[in-house]
Design a protein around this motif. Structure first.
Motif, PDB file in Angstrom:
ATOM      1  N   THR A 189       0.827  -1.209   0.000  1.00 24.24           N
ATOM      2  CA  THR A 189       0.000   0.000   0.000  1.00 24.24           C
ATOM      3  C   THR A 189       0.861   1.259   0.000  1.00 24.24           C
ATOM      4  OG1 THR A 189      -1.618  -1.213   1.345  1.00 24.24           O
ATOM      5  CG2 THR A 189      -1.931   1.162   1.129  1.00 24.24           C
ATOM      6  N   THR A 316     -13.908   6.898   0.989  1.00 26.34           N
ATOM      7  CA  THR A 316     -13.376   5.996  -0.041  1.00 26.34           C
ATOM      8  C   THR A 316     -14.261   4.775  -0.262  1.00 26.34           C
ATOM      9  OG1 THR A 316     -11.125   6.676   0.562  1.00 26.34           O
ATOM     10  CG2 THR A 316     -11.334   4.702  -0.786  1.00 26.34           C
ATOM     11  N   THR A 320     -15.193   3.339  -3.889  1.00 26.82           N
ATOM     12  CA  THR A 320     -14.667   2.044  -4.337  1.00 26.82           C
ATOM     13  C   THR A 320     -15.790   1.175  -4.896  1.00 26.82           C
ATOM     14  OG1 THR A 320     -12.864   2.101  -2.710  1.00 26.82           O
ATOM     15  CG2 THR A 320     -13.474  -0.061  -3.593  1.00 26.82           C
ATOM     16  N   PRO A 334     -16.191  -5.632  -4.306  1.00 28.44           N
ATOM     17  CA  PRO A 334     -15.160  -5.543  -3.260  1.00 28.44           C
ATOM     18  C   PRO A 334     -15.655  -5.578  -1.813  1.00 28.44           C
ATOM     19  CG  PRO A 334     -15.630  -3.371  -4.117  1.00 28.44           C
ATOM     20  CD  PRO A 334     -16.456  -4.330  -4.939  1.00 28.44           C
ATOM     21  N   ILE A 337     -12.587  -6.264   0.331  1.00 32.70           N
ATOM     22  CA  ILE A 337     -11.677  -5.119   0.239  1.00 32.70           C
ATOM     23  C   ILE A 337     -12.145  -3.987   1.148  1.00 32.70           C
ATOM     24  CG2 ILE A 337     -10.842  -3.293  -1.309  1.00 32.70           C
ATOM     25  CD1 ILE A 337     -10.893  -5.370  -3.563  1.00 32.70           C
ATOM     26  N   ILE A 341     -10.018  -1.279   3.878  1.00 35.14           N
ATOM     27  CA  ILE A 341      -9.729   0.110   3.509  1.00 35.14           C
ATOM     28  C   ILE A 341      -9.276   0.939   4.702  1.00 35.14           C
ATOM     29  CG2 ILE A 341     -10.825   2.272   2.768  1.00 35.14           C
ATOM     30  CD1 ILE A 341     -12.335   0.705   0.667  1.00 35.14           C
ATOM     31  N   THR A 363      -5.897   6.277  -2.047  1.00 32.47           N
ATOM     32  CA  THR A 363      -6.533   5.061  -1.538  1.00 32.47           C
ATOM     33  C   THR A 363      -7.500   4.493  -2.563  1.00 32.47           C
ATOM     34  OG1 THR A 363      -6.415   5.952   0.720  1.00 32.47           O
ATOM     35  CG2 THR A 363      -7.792   4.018   0.393  1.00 32.47           C
ATOM     36  N   THR A 367      -7.360   0.813  -4.369  1.00 33.49           N
ATOM     37  CA  THR A 367      -8.408  -0.211  -4.324  1.00 33.49           C
ATOM     38  C   THR A 367      -8.805  -0.650  -5.738  1.00 33.49           C
ATOM     39  OG1 THR A 367     -10.205   1.430  -4.248  1.00 33.49           O
ATOM     40  CG2 THR A 367      -9.346   0.642  -2.135  1.00 33.49           C
ATOM     41  N   PHE A 399      -7.944  -9.045  -1.051  1.00 32.30           N
ATOM     42  CA  PHE A 399      -6.912  -8.013  -1.095  1.00 32.30           C
ATOM     43  C   PHE A 399      -5.538  -8.544  -0.705  1.00 32.30           C
ATOM     44  CE2 PHE A 399      -4.780  -5.183   2.093  1.00 32.30           C
ATOM     45  CZ  PHE A 399      -4.007  -4.476   1.175  1.00 32.30           C
TER      46      PHE A 399
END
Length: 417
Positions: A189, A316, A320, A334, A337, A341, A363, A367, A399
């Protein structure tokens, strides 16, 4: 081997709030703290993680109506996003799993003694991030040694990365004598969001946008308070996802509660870690000289004490989900995911130095890349998960299976096969 593996699985199955008190207590004894002080430090760290888990769960519960809204819109996704708990548990089925923690700890202590690294990684819970790529290698290449070497090598890599980022980590989050050893975020990341920030530095106009919660609070007074911002963000998200007023208000209060409570539970964690760090430093100085340095490696969750991480997370998450719905070629919705986050944001917020706009952009882009990579590694991930006993009717991914090492392992498997 099987006995050792069963012992390791039993210990890790208790979760971080049970493992860390034991680890902290043992370290306290090793660093010659009084037994009562070591016990108190361990229990305090455990309580801190319990509080952290409860607050993160509160955030998930508060955002669930919005997640459900977007999930109901989506269709045509062919790969299941399992989430890191299922993938992490599956990694412990690998036959070498019971060896990774003891080997990793011995190497860590040896490297500290040799002064090759300053980081002492006590984050035993997150050894799963070393195990997942190793288990992936084992199940798709059918090679015990490669799997073990991959996992142990990553446990060592986490130490050197921890050294590298320690200064920025301590400076931004104010967590003295600590660093982050959650490798999936520090070596995946973080580099990604760092590159995005460098790109933003060359974009006219955008490069001058510097919006941090601290600056907002100075300019807006009460309206810039983290709790008020949490309420506003929760209200906006509720309206955007067409919730009833009876749902919007709890969403808003839940987000506000997380903004206020996270820094406090992280403070409890640090209350337990501080005496350990002090005792460790004193012991290392006695044994290795005045120039000895020791940094305690911990979960990226320590960074959640910064209110900006929650704000960036809440903004976010819907972006996403929207990206998954409109971008071509995304084959997984996701859900898993989304639960990661909040941990991603500890890196994006740190790299952007609290600039919320930059953190949201970096971010979100991360993603999106993760969603595409999740689709790429899905065949290998599915082979690994099925080999570990996870019941899948179709393909699965997550992820934590999209790190550079997992992608390389899967790519090599396609070349070899």
């Amino acid at each position: 081997m099987e006995t050792l593996q069963n012992i390791m699985q039993t210990i890790t199955s208790m979760g971080a709030s049970a493992i860390l008190p034991l680890v902290i207590f043992i370290l306290g004894i090793v660093f010659r703290m009084r037994v009562t002080e070591a016990i108190k430090a361990g229990i305090t760290v455990g309580i801190g993680f319990i509080g952290l888990t409860l607050v993160v769960d509160l955030l998930s519960e508060s955002l669930q109506p919005a997640i459900d809204y977007y999930s109901n819109i989506g269709s045509g996704f062919t790969i299941v996003d399992l989430g890191w708990p299922a993938v992490g548990a599956a990694a412990w089925v690998a036959p070498f799993a019971g060896l990774v923690i003891p080997i990793g700890l011995v190497l860590n202590i040896l490297l500290v003694r040799l002064k090759w690294t300053k980081t002492l990684n006590v984050d035993i819970w997150n050894y799963m991030h070393f195990l997942v790529p190793g288990a992936l290698a084992y199940f798709i290449l059918d090679n015990f040694l490669i799997g073990l070497v991959v996992s142990v090598s990553l446990s060592v890599l986490a130490l050197f990365v921890g050294d590298k980022i320690a200064s920025d980590w301590q400076k931004y989050y104010g967590l003295e004598d600590t660093t982050c050893t959650t490798l999936i975020h520090t070596a995946w990341t973080l580099p990604f969001v760092w590159i995005i920030n460098k790109i933003i530095d060359h974009i006219p106009g955008l490069k001058y946008w510097d919006i941090s919660l601290e600056k907002l609070q100075k300019r807006l007074g009460l309206m810039g308070d983290p709790a008020i911002i949490g309420v506003i963000v929760g209200l906006i998200l509720g309206v955007l996802t067409k919730q009833d007023i009876t749902t919007i208000v709890p969403m808003a209060m839940g987000v506000a509660g997380v903004q206020v409570l996270l820094p406090k539970v992280v403070g409890i964690l640090m209350e337990g870690l501080t005496p350990i760090g002090k005792a460790a430093k004193e012991m290392m100085i006695k044994q290795m000289g005045d120039d000895a340095e020791l940094i305690i490696g911990m979960d990226c969750a320590l960074g959640l004490g910064d209110p900006a991480t929650v704000t960036v997370t809440v903004v976010t998450i819907p972006l996403t989900m929207l990206a998954a719905l409109i971008l071509p070629g995304v084959r997984t919705f996701p859900i898993g995911i989304l639960t990661s986050i909040i941990y991603m944001t500890t890196m994006s917020v740190m790299v952007s130095k609290g600039n919320v706009i930059r953190a949201v952009i970096s971010t979100l882009l991360f993603t999106i890349v993760v969603m595409y990579l999740g689709g790429y590694v899905a065949p290998g991930a599915t082979e690994f998960l099925r080999g570990a006993g996870v019941n899948l009717t179709g393909q699965g991914t997550d992820f934590v299976l999209t790190g550079p090492w997992e992608v390389i392992v899967y790519w090599l498997s396609t070349v070899v096969k």
